[in-house]
Scaffold this motif. Structure first.
Motif, PDB file in Angstrom:
ATOM      1  N   GLY A  16       5.049  -3.588   4.039  1.00 28.23           N
ATOM      2  CA  GLY A  16       3.654  -3.830   3.681  1.00 28.23           C
ATOM      3  C   GLY A  16       2.965  -2.563   3.216  1.00 28.23           C
ATOM      4  N   PHE A  17       3.541  -1.428   3.565  1.00 26.83           N
ATOM      5  CA  PHE A  17       3.039  -0.133   3.128  1.00 26.83           C
ATOM      6  C   PHE A  17       4.178   0.858   3.261  1.00 26.83           C
ATOM      7  CE2 PHE A  17       2.407  -0.240   7.647  1.00 26.83           C
ATOM      8  CZ  PHE A  17       2.627   1.050   8.090  1.00 26.83           C
ATOM      9  N   GLY A  18       4.057   1.980   2.620  1.00 24.14           N
ATOM     10  CA  GLY A  18       5.098   2.984   2.763  1.00 24.14           C
ATOM     11  C   GLY A  18       5.144   3.933   1.601  1.00 24.14           C
ATOM     12  N   PRO A  36       7.886  -8.407   8.483  1.00 22.66           N
ATOM     13  CA  PRO A  36       7.235  -8.236   7.185  1.00 22.66           C
ATOM     14  C   PRO A  36       5.874  -7.567   7.388  1.00 22.66           C
ATOM     15  CG  PRO A  36       8.155 -10.440   7.376  1.00 22.66           C
ATOM     16  CD  PRO A  36       8.271  -9.795   8.738  1.00 22.66           C
ATOM     17  N   GLY A  37       5.584  -6.604   6.551  1.00 21.22           N
ATOM     18  CA  GLY A  37       4.325  -5.881   6.645  1.00 21.22           C
ATOM     19  C   GLY A  37       4.449  -4.525   7.313  1.00 21.22           C
ATOM     20  N   ASP A  38       5.577  -4.287   8.013  1.00 23.44           N
ATOM     21  CA  ASP A  38       5.790  -2.975   8.611  1.00 23.44           C
ATOM     22  C   ASP A  38       5.918  -1.928   7.503  1.00 23.44           C
ATOM     23  OD1 ASP A  38       5.788  -4.069  11.145  1.00 23.44           O
ATOM     24  OD2 ASP A  38       7.948  -3.857  11.471  1.00 23.44           O
ATOM     25  N   GLY A  39       5.751  -0.681   7.884  1.00 18.61           N
ATOM     26  CA  GLY A  39       5.845   0.415   6.929  1.00 18.61           C
ATOM     27  C   GLY A  39       7.214   1.048   6.913  1.00 18.61           C
ATOM     28  N   HIS A  40       7.572   1.570   5.734  1.00 19.42           N
ATOM     29  CA  HIS A  40       8.835   2.273   5.557  1.00 19.42           C
ATOM     30  C   HIS A  40       8.529   3.572   4.814  1.00 19.42           C
ATOM     31  CE1 HIS A  40      10.954  -1.940   5.265  1.00 19.42           C
ATOM     32  NE2 HIS A  40      10.285  -1.779   6.398  1.00 19.42           N
ATOM     33  N   LYS A  59       0.850  -1.186   0.000  1.00 14.72           N
ATOM     34  CA  LYS A  59       0.000   0.000   0.000  1.00 14.72           C
ATOM     35  C   LYS A  59       0.887   1.237   0.000  1.00 14.72           C
ATOM     36  CE  LYS A  59      -3.802  -2.122   2.343  1.00 14.72           C
ATOM     37  NZ  LYS A  59      -5.129  -1.779   2.664  1.00 14.72           N
ATOM     38  N   THR A  60       0.369   2.306  -0.572  1.00  9.73           N
ATOM     39  CA  THR A  60       1.106   3.557  -0.615  1.00  9.73           C
ATOM     40  C   THR A  60       0.585   4.484   0.465  1.00  9.73           C
ATOM     41  OG1 THR A  60       1.363   3.303  -2.995  1.00  9.73           O
ATOM     42  CG2 THR A  60       1.786   5.476  -2.094  1.00  9.73           C
ATOM     43  N   LEU A  61       1.491   5.162   1.110  1.00 14.64           N
ATOM     44  CA  LEU A  61       1.179   6.068   2.207  1.00 14.64           C
ATOM     45  C   LEU A  61       1.806   7.414   1.890  1.00 14.64           C
ATOM     46  CD1 LEU A  61       0.221   6.035   5.285  1.00 14.64           C
ATOM     47  CD2 LEU A  61       2.602   5.566   5.786  1.00 14.64           C
ATOM     48  N   PHE A  62       1.030   8.490   1.926  1.00 14.35           N
ATOM     49  CA  PHE A  62       1.585   9.809   1.683  1.00 14.35           C
ATOM     50  C   PHE A  62       1.534  10.627   2.954  1.00 14.35           C
ATOM     51  CE2 PHE A  62       0.696   8.603  -2.660  1.00 14.35           C
ATOM     52  CZ  PHE A  62       1.881   8.966  -3.265  1.00 14.35           C
ATOM     53  N   PRO A  63       2.684  10.795   3.632  1.00 12.65           N
ATOM     54  CA  PRO A  63       2.702  11.635   4.810  1.00 12.65           C
ATOM     55  C   PRO A  63       2.614  13.109   4.429  1.00 12.65           C
ATOM     56  CG  PRO A  63       4.875  10.704   4.414  1.00 12.65           C
ATOM     57  CD  PRO A  63       3.955  10.161   3.359  1.00 12.65           C
TER      58      PRO A  63
END
Length: 182
Positions: free
Chosen positions: A164-166, A137-141, A2-6
């Motif tokens: 898993g997202f980041g 595995p699955g943590d965000g970066h 998944k994509t995460l936009f801070p």
């Protein structure tokens, strides 16, 4: 992944966003996105009062966000209790989707909180040599300051490291502050 936009990294026009993209909004009242929105709550490494944190949680609930991005979260054992209380109170307010961002691996007790944890938040220069100790595995970066020509390579490296997202972005954070493991 998944994509995460801070808040400090906005979607690039070249990057196609899908339905799994989460946008992190900096302040309530400015929300208008077709994507899922998480409201940013700064925990100041555990230094903010519970009353101030809950005021932010209530403001986001009133704004109608889908969840919270608990930024600059503590990572040590001493911060688990206040973070757990924040999560419980957020859940009572209907905010069940939460991402915890200490930016470093956390004490194992945080795993019992059943939230997504972002275990790396830093520059590309540090991510390249990062050993990933303490992550799962699955943590965000979140990797910022990636040279534009290396964005695809950075995203692939995130995948190989089990993110898993980041986000891999060429943007530099406006909220520069070093994470603390204590």
């Amino acid at each position: 992944m998944k994509t995460l936009f801070p808040p400090y990294a906005h979607p690039s026009p070249e990057l196609a966003l899908d339905a799994d993209t989460w946008i992190i909004q900096e302040r309530p009242g400015r929300r208008r996105s077709v994507h899922q929105v998480l409201g940013r709550v700064d925990l100041d490494w555990g230094g903010r009062s519970l009353a101030d944190v809950l005021a932010d949680v209530d403001a986001w609930r009133e704004d109608g966000v889908e969840g919270l991005f608990l930024d600059r979260a503590p990572a040590g054992a001493g911060g688990v209790g206040p973070v757990a209380l924040t999560l419980r109170l957020a859940a009572r307010r209907g905010l069940h989707r939460v991402v915890l961002n200490p930016g470093v691996p956390t004490h194992p007790l945080y795993r019992d909180l059943n939230v997504r944890i972002c275990t790396f938040d830093g520059p590309w220069s540090a991510y390249q040599g990062w050993d990933g100790d303490g992550v799962r595995p699955g943590d965000g970066h979140i990797v910022h300051g990636v040279p534009t020509a290396l964005l695809t390579a950075a995203r692939r490296l995130m995948g190989r490291r089990g993110a898993g997202f980041g986000l891999a972005t060429d943007a530099s954070p406006a909220l520069v502050d070093q994470p603390s493991a204590s």
